[in-house]
Enzyme design. Structure first.
Site, PDB file in Angstrom:
ATOM      1  N   ASP A  61       0.853  -1.186   0.000  1.00  0.00           N
ATOM      2  CA  ASP A  61       0.000   0.000   0.000  1.00  0.00           C
ATOM      3  C   ASP A  61       0.894   1.242   0.000  1.00  0.00           C
ATOM      4  OD1 ASP A  61      -1.752   2.077   0.601  1.00  0.00           O
ATOM      5  OD2 ASP A  61      -3.016   0.771   1.843  1.00  0.00           O
ATOM      6  N   PHE A  83      -0.383   5.303 -10.569  1.00  0.00           N
ATOM      7  CA  PHE A  83      -1.804   5.063 -10.870  1.00  0.00           C
ATOM      8  C   PHE A  83      -2.615   4.748  -9.626  1.00  0.00           C
ATOM      9  CE2 PHE A  83       0.254   3.471 -14.829  1.00  0.00           C
ATOM     10  CZ  PHE A  83      -0.312   4.365 -15.706  1.00  0.00           C
ATOM     11  N   SER A 127      -6.320  13.726 -15.018  1.00  0.00           N
ATOM     12  CA  SER A 127      -7.590  13.499 -15.713  1.00  0.00           C
ATOM     13  C   SER A 127      -8.114  14.795 -16.309  1.00  0.00           C
ATOM     14  CB  SER A 127      -8.597  12.962 -14.700  1.00  0.00           C
ATOM     15  OG  SER A 127      -9.906  13.038 -15.206  1.00  0.00           O
ATOM     16  N   TYR A 152     -12.860  13.402  -5.654  1.00  0.00           N
ATOM     17  CA  TYR A 152     -11.985  12.652  -6.560  1.00  0.00           C
ATOM     18  C   TYR A 152     -11.263  13.610  -7.517  1.00  0.00           C
ATOM     19  CZ  TYR A 152     -10.842  10.502 -11.022  1.00  0.00           C
ATOM     20  OH  TYR A 152     -10.200  10.164 -12.183  1.00  0.00           O
ATOM     21  N   LYS A 156      -7.078  14.985  -8.052  1.00  0.00           N
ATOM     22  CA  LYS A 156      -6.274  15.066  -9.289  1.00  0.00           C
ATOM     23  C   LYS A 156      -5.636  16.453  -9.394  1.00  0.00           C
ATOM     24  CE  LYS A 156      -6.935  10.925 -10.872  1.00  0.00           C
ATOM     25  NZ  LYS A 156      -5.817   9.968 -10.769  1.00  0.00           N
ATOM     26  N   ASN A 182     -11.307   9.997 -21.880  1.00  0.00           N
ATOM     27  CA  ASN A 182     -12.048   8.816 -21.389  1.00  0.00           C
ATOM     28  C   ASN A 182     -11.420   7.521 -21.910  1.00  0.00           C
ATOM     29  OD1 ASN A 182     -13.918  11.138 -21.101  1.00  0.00           O
ATOM     30  ND2 ASN A 182     -15.311   9.569 -20.357  1.00  0.00           N
ATOM     31  N   LEU A 203     -19.301   4.393 -18.770  1.00  0.00           N
ATOM     32  CA  LEU A 203     -20.192   4.022 -19.872  1.00  0.00           C
ATOM     33  C   LEU A 203     -19.843   2.683 -20.535  1.00  0.00           C
ATOM     34  CD1 LEU A 203     -22.492   4.803 -21.790  1.00  0.00           C
ATOM     35  CD2 LEU A 203     -20.848   6.153 -23.110  1.00  0.00           C
TER      36      LEU A 203
HETATM   37  C1  UD1 Z   1     -15.612  10.054 -15.325  1.00  0.00           C
HETATM   38  C2  UD1 Z   1     -14.956  11.066 -14.420  1.00  0.00           C
HETATM   39  C3  UD1 Z   1     -13.525  11.228 -14.853  1.00  0.00           C
HETATM   40  C4  UD1 Z   1     -12.824   9.895 -14.838  1.00  0.00           C
HETATM   41  C5  UD1 Z   1     -13.560   8.968 -15.784  1.00  0.00           C
HETATM   42  C6  UD1 Z   1     -12.934   7.587 -15.831  1.00  0.00           C
HETATM   43  C7  UD1 Z   1     -15.800  13.258 -13.662  1.00  0.00           C
HETATM   44  C8  UD1 Z   1     -16.723  14.383 -13.947  1.00  0.00           C
HETATM   45  N1  UD1 Z   1     -15.739  12.295 -14.551  1.00  0.00           N
HETATM   46  O1  UD1 Z   1     -15.700  10.649 -16.625  1.00  0.00           O
HETATM   47  O2  UD1 Z   1     -12.856  12.097 -13.988  1.00  0.00           O
HETATM   48  O3  UD1 Z   1     -11.499  10.057 -15.227  1.00  0.00           O
HETATM   49  O4  UD1 Z   1     -14.911   8.851 -15.350  1.00  0.00           O
HETATM   50  O5  UD1 Z   1     -13.086   6.910 -14.655  1.00  0.00           O
HETATM   51  O6  UD1 Z   1     -15.155  13.256 -12.664  1.00  0.00           O
HETATM   52  N2  UD1 Z   1     -23.159   7.535 -19.210  1.00  0.00           N
HETATM   53  C9  UD1 Z   1     -24.427   7.063 -19.462  1.00  0.00           C
HETATM   54  N3  UD1 Z   1     -24.828   5.910 -18.853  1.00  0.00           N
HETATM   55  C10 UD1 Z   1     -24.021   5.202 -17.998  1.00  0.00           C
HETATM   56  C11 UD1 Z   1     -22.714   5.696 -17.749  1.00  0.00           C
HETATM   57  C12 UD1 Z   1     -22.320   6.873 -18.360  1.00  0.00           C
HETATM   58  O7  UD1 Z   1     -25.197   7.665 -20.212  1.00  0.00           O
HETATM   59  O8  UD1 Z   1     -24.457   4.176 -17.460  1.00  0.00           O
HETATM   60  C13 UD1 Z   1     -22.706   8.778 -19.868  1.00  0.00           C
HETATM   61  C14 UD1 Z   1     -22.366   9.879 -18.890  1.00  0.00           C
HETATM   62  O9  UD1 Z   1     -23.499  10.612 -18.565  1.00  0.00           O
HETATM   63  C15 UD1 Z   1     -21.325  10.660 -19.683  1.00  0.00           C
HETATM   64  C16 UD1 Z   1     -20.652   9.604 -20.568  1.00  0.00           C
HETATM   65  O10 UD1 Z   1     -21.532   8.494 -20.591  1.00  0.00           O
HETATM   66  O11 UD1 Z   1     -21.965  11.585 -20.501  1.00  0.00           O
HETATM   67  C17 UD1 Z   1     -19.299   9.142 -20.041  1.00  0.00           C
HETATM   68  O12 UD1 Z   1     -19.461   8.763 -18.661  1.00  0.00           O
HETATM   69  P1  UD1 Z   1     -18.301   8.014 -17.854  1.00  0.00           P
HETATM   70  O13 UD1 Z   1     -17.830   6.833 -18.606  1.00  0.00           O
HETATM   71  O14 UD1 Z   1     -18.798   7.800 -16.463  1.00  0.00           O
HETATM   72  O15 UD1 Z   1     -17.095   9.043 -17.852  1.00  0.00           O
HETATM   73  P2  UD1 Z   1     -17.052  10.593 -17.421  1.00  0.00           P
HETATM   74  O16 UD1 Z   1     -18.167  10.937 -16.512  1.00  0.00           O
HETATM   75  O17 UD1 Z   1     -16.882  11.391 -18.656  1.00  0.00           O
END
Ligand code: UD1
Length: 342
Positions: A61, A83, A127, A152, A156, A182, A203
């Protein structure tokens, strides 16, 4: 010339495992250290299979200062890539102290140990979250950072500043912060990839888990945004491309090619892709039908963000090359591989 050694903290995780593969294949000795707080040994085993040997793996750790010092004594570390951190945005809001303690203390310990050894090259995994809702797009490294919207994100921003100030104060410490957009996808061998615990926040893991039947339905958060199709725009960067950016950055540090003691680079494609476009591409390239529905906006989401990656291209000689089609095929192959193993 003797091989250079790179310490990868969090090297058993999603990004760390891909970076370990690329660094090893580029001729570096990699030492992985991980406390397995958010992953199991799947990716480490995958790394070993891809490489055909087992890079040293230290279970530890980074909040344990004595352990970090011991690591720096044991190995001739030329560069460290950090990381190891907690990364769930939502959890960081409900458990801020957990995030501040872990994400800041681990980095402070690394910098302390580096200073104690008379210096080191330190690469920090930052990020695009530091840009928040940017006023102009695409964002360059000069685009002002915005106050973070989550603890979070705040860690960063703070770690970037801690690195910048340490470089200023301590001779022998050099720093690069890579701001990832992303990161998505998986290794083309499908032996390493993203393995979220519980319900995925991000996503692409949600898409692949829905496609395989682990989740019933994907919610698309918001379709009334001021974007061409009403869904958010992001810069989705292939994980192997992203890993290669680290090889370029480490090379720049070790070869003494940095122009300043502390440098920042965006790591993105420069191409905005909407959530809907990503879903449609996933369905098309993999020949699968995804169960999805529109849902309300997710609090805290920025509308649009994408990178101007030209500085990285100019200075690091790095550029994203993998197509979104290939990236989403790789993500799907990985999900199927994991399902077969289960
Ligand atoms: C988030 C974090 C970012 C981090 C990244 C990777 C913030 C604001 N964002 O980015 O710092 O580095 O994750 O871990 O701190 N979406 C859907 N449905 C879902 C999931 C996501 O529609 O079930 C959409 C979200 O609304 C967004 C896009 O997909 O518009 C991307 O989401 P996500 O993959 O979570 O990444 P970020 O929020 O961009």
């Amino acid at each position: 010339m003797s091989k250079k050694t790179v310490l990868v903290s969090g090297g058993a995780g999603f990004i760390g495992s891909h970076v370990t593969v690329e660094l090893s294949q580029a001729g570096y000795d990699v030492v992985i250290a991980d406390n397995f707080s958010n992953c199991d040994e799947t990716n480490y085993k995958g790394v070993c299979r891809i490489l055909g040997f087992e890079p040293p793996l230290i279970p530890m750790d980074f909040c344990d200062k004595a352990a970090v010092y011991a690591l720096f004594e044991k190995y001739p570390i030329d560069a460290v890539i950090h990381f190891a951190a907690f990364k769930a945005v939502g959890e960081s809001v409900s458990e801020p102290l957990k995030y501040y303690r872990n994400n800041l203390l681990s980095f402070l310990n690394i910098l302390d140990a580096a200073k104690h050894k008379g210096g080191c090259n330190v690469l920090f995994s930052s990020s695009a979250t530091v840009y928040g809702e940017a006023e102009t797009l695409p964002v360059t490294e000069q685009t002002p950072r915005q106050p973070a919207t989550s603890p979070y994100g705040n860690t960063k921003t703070m770690c970037e500043d801690i690195l910048r100030d340490s470089v200023r104060a301590y001779p022998g410490i050099f720093g690069i912060a890579l701001r990832y957009f992303n990161p998505i996808g998986a290794h083309p061998t499908a032996l390493i990839g993203e393995l979220p615990r519980g319900v995925p926040n991000n996503l692409v893991p949600f898409i692949t888990q829905t496609a395989i039947g682990k989740r019933e339905c994907l919610s698309v958060f918001g379709n009334d945004y001021p974007t061409p199709d009403g869904t958010c725009l992001r810069d989705f960067i292939d994980i192997v491309d992203l890993a290669k950016a680290h090889v370029s950055a480490v090379g720049r540090m070790l070869d003494g090619r940095m122009k300043q003691g502390y440098e920042i680079f965006n790591v993105g494609t420069g191409r905005p892709v909407s959530v809907m476009e990503l879903i449609n591409t996933f369905e098309r390239v993999n020949g699968v039908k995804l169960n999805w529905k529109f849902a309300p906006r997710r609090p805290g989401d920025v509308v649009s963000i994408w990178a101007d990656p030209s500085l990285a291209e100019r200075e690091l000689g790095w550029k994203a090359v993998r197509s979104l089609d290939d990236t989403l095929k790789a993500a799907w192959e990985w999900e199927k591989y994991i399902a077969d193993k289960a």
